[in-house]
Design an enzyme around this catalytic site. Structure first.
Site, PDB file in Angstrom:
ATOM      1  N   CYS A   1       3.358   5.977   4.776  1.00 23.87           N
ATOM      2  CA  CYS A   1       2.449   4.865   4.475  1.00 23.87           C
ATOM      3  C   CYS A   1       1.196   5.299   3.718  1.00 23.87           C
ATOM      4  O   CYS A   1       0.511   4.465   3.139  1.00 23.87           O
ATOM      5  CB  CYS A   1       2.052   4.151   5.757  1.00 23.87           C
ATOM      6  SG  CYS A   1       3.444   3.424   6.644  1.00 23.87           S
TER       7      CYS A   1
ATOM      8  N   HIS B   1       3.936  -4.904   2.876  1.00 23.18           N
ATOM      9  CA  HIS B   1       3.742  -3.454   2.807  1.00 23.18           C
ATOM     10  C   HIS B   1       4.892  -2.772   2.065  1.00 23.18           C
ATOM     11  O   HIS B   1       5.763  -2.166   2.699  1.00 23.18           O
ATOM     12  CB  HIS B   1       3.604  -2.906   4.222  1.00 23.18           C
ATOM     13  CG  HIS B   1       3.277  -1.451   4.309  1.00 23.18           C
ATOM     14  ND1 HIS B   1       2.547  -0.779   3.346  1.00 23.18           N
ATOM     15  CD2 HIS B   1       3.577  -0.518   5.268  1.00 23.18           C
ATOM     16  CE1 HIS B   1       2.418   0.490   3.694  1.00 23.18           C
ATOM     17  NE2 HIS B   1       3.041   0.677   4.850  1.00 23.18           N
TER      18      HIS B   1
END
Length: 385
Positions: free
Chosen positions: A87, A333
């Site tokens: 991430c 995301h």
């Protein structure tokens, strides 16, 4: 890293971002082109082949490596590097690009973060896991453990998380490239179907497709591109222990965030982040993650989030607006794109180009990603001249 190794040596002179969402009608190459060519136009670059020295790209789900980006943009005969740090990938790609300039290797560099997970036909990052040992059941299940622990110790509850979801959904309605443009109420958040207690549907960020880009150059060259360039004040990526194996893990913080914050504040000359940072984009994969980050970044004291959420401290008109474009909650995301998308938003804020979500007279902006396996944190701080 030396405290002054990056400060004011690198400038951002152009940014671009495609629309995030379930982009069934676009390939990864289409999204890369949309983001990169917007960044070119923003920087006044007319001949990328001549004006861009290198490319740093970040993606988690691409199986084509850096060539996917170079093929899409036809930037041949140049170094193209792919960064992967789960991430934190977008922030890490941006950091590596900045380091290449500060080290004198390149003058002007393109950064592209992208991912297109929706075409994989499955949901959630956990499907990439090829084993069970040492892994959480799902990301929601892992962070839910932190939420219940925090609630018990500090007296917060689902209503506090709901207020974060409401804030970010509202901000997302003001961002042209966001995925979710729907206002929600606290009741909507509390009554939504349960994902992993205490997280309901609106506590969790979606997976989406997206790409974002930035043009970085030497600060002394920046006026050749635009007058209102933005300076890099600091950028770090810090690794931490696997929280599932760490006997010192108290489930109340993300250790690498605290470590990264200390280092990047030293780089940027920040001593009072709540007062000196004007706008922040935080990694809200879950509402609880944003809450913990308020404290881990030193904006407020540990356990004080409930009071600040109630006071609106992190809303658009609050003391330190957080996730002004709606964050992961509104954009989703696409893992490799998120960190660069945060840079995009912060550059717009510092240049006064954020429209209805503009934070008045913003001077310093922070972006924050957690990620990496097992854990990491990436933070970048930008500032006006």
């Amino acid at each position: 890293m030396k405290k002054d190794a990056l400060r004011d040596k690198v400038a951002v002179v152009g940014v671009g971002c495609c629309r995030f969402g379930e982009n069934w009608g676009q390939s990864a190459a289409d999204m890369i082109v949309d983001a990169a060519y917007e960044a070119y136009a923003d920087a006044g670059i007319e001949s990328p082949q001549r004006q861009v020295d290198a490319v740093f790209t970040g993606s988690i789900y691409s199986n084509k490596g850096p060539h996917e980006c170079s093929d899409a943009l036809k930037l041949f005969g140049k170094p193209v590097t792919m960064v992967s740090n789960y991430c934190a990938t977008g922030t890490d790609a941006f950091r590596c690009a900045a380091l290449s300039i500060a080290a004198g290797l390149h003058d002007t560099v393109l950064v592209v973060g992208y991912d297109k997970p929706k075409d994989r036909g499955v949901a959630g990052p956990s499907v990439m896991m090829d084993r069970v040992r040492d892994l959480p059941q799902t990301p929601a299940g892992w962070f839910a453990l932190c939420a219940s622990t925090y609630f018990e110790k500090f007296g917060a509850g689902r209503e506090d998380l709901a207020k974060i979801a409401v804030k970010n959904h509202h901000n997302g309605t003001l961002a042209p490239n966001s995925f979710l443009k729907r206002e929600i109420s606290i009741a909507d958040a509390l009554n939504a179907r349960m994902i992993s207690w205490p997280f309901g549907l609106y506590d969790c960020a979606a997976q989406t497709d997206g790409a974002a880009a930035a043009i970085l150059t030497r600060s002394d060259l920046a006026p050749q591109f635009r007058d209102d360039f933005v300076l890099l004040k600091g950028a770090v990526v810090i690794a931490g222990p696997n929280p599932q194996k760490d006997p010192g893990n108290d489930f109340l913080s993300w250790k690498p965030t605290g470590w990264a914050a200390k280092e990047v504040y030293e780089q940027a000359g920040i001593s009072d982040p709540m007062r000196q940072i004007d706008v922040a984009q935080l990694h809200d994969c879950f509402t609880l993650t944003e809450l913990l980050s308020y404290e881990d970044l030193g904006f407020i004291e540990k356990g004080a989030a409930k009071e600040h959420i109630a006071a609106g401290s992190f809303e658009l008109k609050g003391d330190l607006p957080v996730n002004t474009d709606g964050g992961l909650k509104a954009f989703g995301h696409p893992t490799g794109a998120t960190g660069v998308r945060m840079i995009y938003e912060n550059v717009l804020q510092l240049q006064g180009r954020a429209g209805a979500r503009q934070v008045p007279a913003a001077e310093f902006a922070l972006s924050h990603n957690i990620g990496g396996h097992p854990t990491a944190c990436g933070i970048a701080i930008l500032g006006r001249r």
